[in-house]
Design an enzyme around this catalytic site. Structure first.
Site, PDB file in Angstrom:
ATOM      1  N   ASN A   1      -1.733  -7.419  -1.155  1.00  0.00           N
ATOM      2  CA  ASN A   1      -0.547  -7.299  -2.009  1.00  0.00           C
ATOM      3  C   ASN A   1      -0.992  -6.993  -3.423  1.00  0.00           C
ATOM      4  O   ASN A   1      -1.372  -5.880  -3.725  1.00  0.00           O
ATOM      5  CB  ASN A   1       0.299  -8.566  -1.916  1.00  0.00           C
ATOM      6  CG  ASN A   1       1.491  -8.528  -2.861  1.00  0.00           C
ATOM      7  OD1 ASN A   1       2.218  -7.546  -2.861  1.00  0.00           O
ATOM      8  ND2 ASN A   1       1.673  -9.543  -3.677  1.00  0.00           N
ATOM      9  N   GLU A   2      -0.968  -7.989  -4.314  1.00  0.00           N
ATOM     10  CA  GLU A   2      -1.415  -7.724  -5.691  1.00  0.00           C
ATOM     11  C   GLU A   2      -2.856  -8.213  -5.820  1.00  0.00           C
ATOM     12  O   GLU A   2      -3.120  -9.187  -6.504  1.00  0.00           O
ATOM     13  CB  GLU A   2      -0.505  -8.437  -6.685  1.00  0.00           C
ATOM     14  CG  GLU A   2       0.764  -7.672  -6.983  1.00  0.00           C
ATOM     15  CD  GLU A   2       1.619  -8.323  -8.060  1.00  0.00           C
ATOM     16  OE1 GLU A   2       1.342  -9.476  -8.451  1.00  0.00           O
ATOM     17  OE2 GLU A   2       2.571  -7.665  -8.516  1.00  0.00           O
TER      18      GLU A   2
ATOM     19  N   GLU B   1      10.836 -10.175   0.439  1.00  0.00           N
ATOM     20  CA  GLU B   1       9.932 -11.326   0.421  1.00  0.00           C
ATOM     21  C   GLU B   1      10.779 -12.581   0.533  1.00  0.00           C
ATOM     22  O   GLU B   1      11.890 -12.638   0.009  1.00  0.00           O
ATOM     23  CB  GLU B   1       9.130 -11.357  -0.891  1.00  0.00           C
ATOM     24  CG  GLU B   1       8.210 -12.579  -0.971  1.00  0.00           C
ATOM     25  CD  GLU B   1       7.252 -12.567  -2.159  1.00  0.00           C
ATOM     26  OE1 GLU B   1       7.489 -11.815  -3.119  1.00  0.00           O
ATOM     27  OE2 GLU B   1       6.276 -13.334  -2.110  1.00  0.00           O
TER      28      GLU B   1
ATOM     29  N   CYS C   1       3.615 -11.982  -3.042  1.00  0.00           N
ATOM     30  CA  CYS C   1       2.540 -12.975  -3.116  1.00  0.00           C
ATOM     31  C   CYS C   1       2.454 -13.835  -1.857  1.00  0.00           C
ATOM     32  O   CYS C   1       1.427 -14.451  -1.583  1.00  0.00           O
ATOM     33  CB  CYS C   1       2.744 -13.881  -4.319  1.00  0.00           C
ATOM     34  SG  CYS C   1       2.530 -13.036  -5.881  1.00  0.00           S
TER      35      CYS C   1
HETATM   36  O1  AHR Z   1       8.464  -9.973  -6.622  1.00  0.00           O
HETATM   37  C1  AHR Z   1       7.961 -11.186  -7.062  1.00  0.00           C
HETATM   38  C2  AHR Z   1       6.454 -11.202  -7.087  1.00  0.00           C
HETATM   39  O2  AHR Z   1       5.985 -10.311  -8.044  1.00  0.00           O
HETATM   40  C3  AHR Z   1       5.775 -10.755  -5.837  1.00  0.00           C
HETATM   41  O3  AHR Z   1       5.632 -11.771  -4.931  1.00  0.00           O
HETATM   42  C4  AHR Z   1       4.436 -10.315  -6.306  1.00  0.00           C
HETATM   43  O4  AHR Z   1       3.891  -9.302  -5.513  1.00  0.00           O
HETATM   44  C5  AHR Z   1       4.669  -9.919  -7.732  1.00  0.00           C
HETATM   45  O5  AHR Z   1       3.804 -10.593  -8.567  1.00  0.00           O
END
Ligand code: AHR
Length: 643
Positions: free
Chosen positions: A361-362, A32, A230
C-alpha cells in the site's frame, strides 16, 4: 475582465484530433474498512461482536439478570479445537422466567431498524443440558419492543448447529438494539449471534447494505481497489490483512483488530474489529455485480511504516508472494485447482477475471523496492498478463517519491500508485502535474486523493471548495488519460458516529446514506467518461487555470457525443463559446449538468443531502458555436450529439 459585459472566451474543441483513448478503468473507487466502512457499514450485520472474539469478549453486550447468578453467562475458550473462532458464551439458565435473564447487543452505534422490514436472526448453538427457550427482540431507543420472535433450540442438540428465525419490525429506529431473553432450565452454548436486515443487496443472506452498494453502483466505477489502505499493512505483520483468512464459511473467518481501532488518539474506536464477513469472495462478487474491475492490494512483506515498520526478512518472503499467486488462482483458476475449487464451493465456479494486482500500500524505501522486485519476478513468470501496481509511498513529491518513481519506472511496472491528501490549492495549482509525464512506460494510478480544507480532523468536511478543487484537478487527469489510467478518491465511506478520518466520499448513519459534493464530482466524471480525449483550447493553450477556468473534452464513440467538462472557480459568472471544429453539425439539444454553490463552505447533510448535487437540463443548440454561461463556482458537464 472588469467591464459590465465581460468578454466571452472562445474555447476551440477539435473533435477530429484524438489525443488518447480513455480506459474503461479510468474512474474507480477505493474501499477500506476505515470509518466503519465495512463492519458497521456496508457489511449489513447489525450485531457487534457476534462471536465474542473482541478483545473484551462482552464488548457491545449487556447482561441483565434478576436474581444475579455468578457466571451464568460465561465466556469459554476452545482454542485447541477452534483456533479461528475460539470463544463462545455458555449460558446457564436456572429456572428462569421470561425477563429475568437477557443479553442485549447495542449494535454499531445503535442498529438501524426499518418499519415493515424483515429481520433475519441466526445463531450457532449446542444444548448442553436441560431445555432453554429464547426470544429475540428489537428495541427502539426508548427500549420498547418493536419486533420479536421465539427461538426454540432443540433440547437434544449436542453438536454446533445453526438456528434461524425471521420476523418483521413495527417501527423505524436509528438507534435500535437487539435483546435476547432466556427462559426455562438448562445450559446452552451460543456463538455467531447474528441479525441481518431482509433487504440486503441482491437479497443475499449475510450480505451488504443495499443503499450503500447502490451509491457505488450509481457511480459505475471502472474498478474497486480493496482492502485499502493502511489496513493492508497492519500495525505489525501479525496484524496485516491476509485474504485467505477472509474466505470460506463466515464463522471460520478469524477476527482481527482493525488498525483504525487505536490509530488516532483523538478518534479512538475501541470497538472496531474486522470480522471479514465482507471478505475477498464478497469483494470479487461485488465487483462483478456492478461491472467494476477488481484491484486487490496485497501486503508486500512490510507493516505500516508509520507504526511498527516491521519487514519480513527477504529469505522469508515466499509466503507473502504465495498469497499473491494463490489469490490469482482463487479469482481466475480452474475449479480443479486448490483455490479455484474454494471459489466454486463458495458459489462462483466462473472465474472473476482478475487482471490487476497491487503489491504494497503506502510502502517506501529501498526495502520496498527489494520486496517488490521479488514479487514482480514470480508474478510475471506465472501470470504474465496480470498488471502490477506498485506504491510510490505516501506523498506525491519529495525524496521518497522520487526514488520510487525513478526505480519503479526502470522496472517497467504497469502502474505507479500516487497518493495526495492536500489542501485545495494543491489541486487548483497542480493542474499541469501530468502534462510532462512520459507518455511511454509505466502508467499512473492516482490511487488515493482528496482535497483537505482542514487536515483529517477539521470541522468543515467535504465542503464545496474541496470538491470544486478536485473537479478542477481531474480535468488534468482526464486530459492526460494517456498517462493516468486509473483514479480513485479516498476514503470511500464514513459513519457519522464512527469515523476516524475525514473528509470522505460517502457519509452514512444507520438509516441513511448521502453523497458528499466530492461524490458528485467523481460520479459526474465516471458517468461522463467518454472513450477518447480531444483537445479543448483557449488561444492555442490547454485550459488550466486562465481566469480560474479548467476544461477537458472527450468524445464517446459509441453514442457519438462530445463531452465537455468545465470548472469555473471564480466567484462570478463567466461566459464561454464552444467552437467545434472537425464536425458537420451538432444536434439541436444538448444535456447540460451543473454542480454549483455560491458558498464554498457548504456541505451536504442528512437533513439536506442534495444541497450540492447535480442539476440536469436540456439546452438548445444552434450552429456549431454555442455560448455557455458558466455560473460562479460551478462544475459543468455538457454532452452534445454530433454528426
Ligand atoms: O485513506 C486513508 C488512509 O490514507 C489509507 O489507509 C492510507 O493508504 C493513506 O495513508
Amino acid at each position: 475582465g472588469s467591464s459590465l459585459f465581460a468578454q466571452t472566451k472562445n474555447f476551440v474543441v477539435s473533435v477530429n484530433k484524438p489525443v488518447a483513448p480513455i480506459p474503461s478503468t479510468m474512474w474507480g473507487v477505493f474501499f477500506e474498512d476505515i470509518n466503519f466502512g465495512a463492519d458497521g457499514g456496508i457489511y449489513a450485520e447489525l450485531v457487534k461482536n457476534r462471536s465474542f472474539e473482541f478483545f473484551r469478549p462482552l464488548m457491545g453486550w449487556k447482561v441483565d439478570q434478576k436474581p444475579v447468578e455468578e457466571g451464568c453467562i460465561l465466556i469459554q475458550n476452545r482454542a485447541v479445537k477452534n483456533t479461528n473462532n475460539p470463544r463462545f458464551a455458555r449460558v446457564t439458565v436456572s429456572n428462569r422466567a421470561k425477563g429475568s435473564l437477557s443479553l442485549t447487543n447495542e449494535g454499531f452505534r445503535g442498529m438501524g431498524i426499518k418499519e415493515g422490514l424483515r429481520y433475519d436472526f441466526s445463531m450457532l448453538y449446542k444444548m448442553i443440558s436441560g431445555n432453554v427457550k429464547m426470544y429475540v427482540e428489537l428495541l427502539n431507543a426508548r427500549k420498547e419492543v418493536i419486533g420479536s420472535a421465539e427461538i426454540l433450540p432443540e433440547a437434544a442438540n449436542k453438536e454446533w448447529k445453526k438456528l434461524a428465525v425471521s420476523f418483521n419490525a413495527s417501527q423505524t429506529e436509528e438507534k435500535g438494539s437487539m435483546r435476547i431473553l432466556f427462559e426455562g432450565n438448562g445450559v446452552i452454548d451460543l456463538d455467531m449471534l447474528s441479525l441481518f436486515p431482509g433487504d440486503t443487496w441482491k437479497n443475499r443472506p449475510g450480505g451488504m447494505r443495499t443503499d450503500m452498494v447502490q451509491m457505488l453502483s450509481d457511480m459505475k466505477p471502472g474498478f474497486i481497489r480493496f482492502p485499502g489502505g493502511c489496513i493492508v499493512e497492519g500495525f505489525d505483520l501479525s496484524q496485516r490483512y491476509q485474504w485467505k483468512k477472509t474466505v470460506g464459511p463466515v464463522e471460520e473467518r478469524q477476527l482481527l483488530i482493525n488498525r483504525w481501532n487505536f490509530e488516532f488518539q483523538h478518534r479512538p474506536a475501541p470497538d472496531y474489529f474486522q470480522t471479514f464477513g465482507l471478505g475477498f469472495f464478497e469483494y470479487f462478487q461485488l465487483c462483478s455485480d456492478i461491472g467494476a474491475e477488481p484491484l486487490p492490494i496485497l501486503n508486500c512483506g512490510m507493516a505500516c511504516q508509520f507504526n511498527s515498520g516491521e519487514v519480513v526478512p527477504l529469505d522469508q518472503l515466499q509466503p507473502y508472494i504465495d498469497d499473491a499467486l494463490d489469490l490469482i488462482e482463487f479469482a481466475n483458476g480452474d475449479v480443479t485447482t486448490q483455490w479455484g475449487k474454494l471459489r466454486a464451493e463458495m458459489g462462483h465456479p466462473q472465474p472473476f477475471n482478475l487482471k490487476m494486482l497491487g503489491v504494497g500500500n503506502e510502502n517506501w524505501g529501498p526495502q520496498y523496492l527489494e520486496r517488490f522486485k521479488a514479487f514482480q519476478k514470480q508474478l510475471h513468470a506465472k501470470y504474465p498478463n496480470i498488471k502490477l501496481v506498485a506504491s510510490s509511498g505516501t506523498d506525491p513529491d519529495g525524496d521518497r517519491f522520487s526514488l520510487l518513481n525513478t526505480e519503479l519506472r526502470k522496472l517497467n511496472v504497469d502502474f505507479v500508485d500516487e497518493h495526495y491528501y492536500r489542501p485545495p490549492q494543491f489541486f487548483f495549482s497542480g493542474i499541469n502535474r501530468y502534462d510532462n509525464y512520459p507518455r511511454n512506460g509505466s502508467k499512473v494510478f492516482a490511487g488515493e486523493y482528496a482535497s483537505h480544507t482542514a487536515g483529517t480532523t477539521g470541522p468543515v468536511k467535504n465542503s464545496w471548495l474541496a470538491a470544486l478543487s478536485e473537479a478542477a484537478f481531474l480535468t488534468g487527469l482526464e486530459r492526460n488519460a494517456e498517462v493516468v489510467q486509473m483514479a480513485s478518491y479516498a476514503p470511500l465511506f464514513a459513519h457519522y458516529d464512527g469515523w476516524q478520518w475525514a473528509p470522505d466520499l460517502i457519509w452514512v448513519n444507520n438509516l441513511n446514506v448521502i453523497g458528499s459534493p466530492s461524490y458528485y464530482v467523481q460520479k459526474l466524471y465516471s458517468t461522463n467518461k467518454g472513450t477518447t480525449v480531444i483537445p479543448i483550447q483557449l488561444d492555442n493553450k490547454i485550459i488550466a487555470g486562465q481566469d480560474s477556468l479548467y476544461a477537458t473534452a472527450a468524445i464517446d464513440a459509441p453514442s457519438k457525443e462530445i463531452i465537455i467538462k468545465i470548472v469555473n472557480a471564480l466567484p462570478r459568472q463567466q461566459s464561454v463559446t464552444l467552437n467545434f471544429e472537425g464536425i458537420k453539425k451538432l444536434a439541436g439539444t444538448a444535456k447540460y449538468t451543473i454542480l454549483q454553490s455560491d458558498d464554498l463552505n457548504r456541505v451536504n447533510t442528512i437533513a439536506n443531502p442534495g444541497a450540492i448535487s447535480p442539476k440536469e437540463t436540456d439546452i438548445r443548440i444552434t450552429g456549431k458555436k454555442p455560448a455557455i454561461p458558466l455560473q460562479a463556482y460551478s462544475f459543468n458537464v455538457i454532452r452534445l450529439k454530433y454528426f
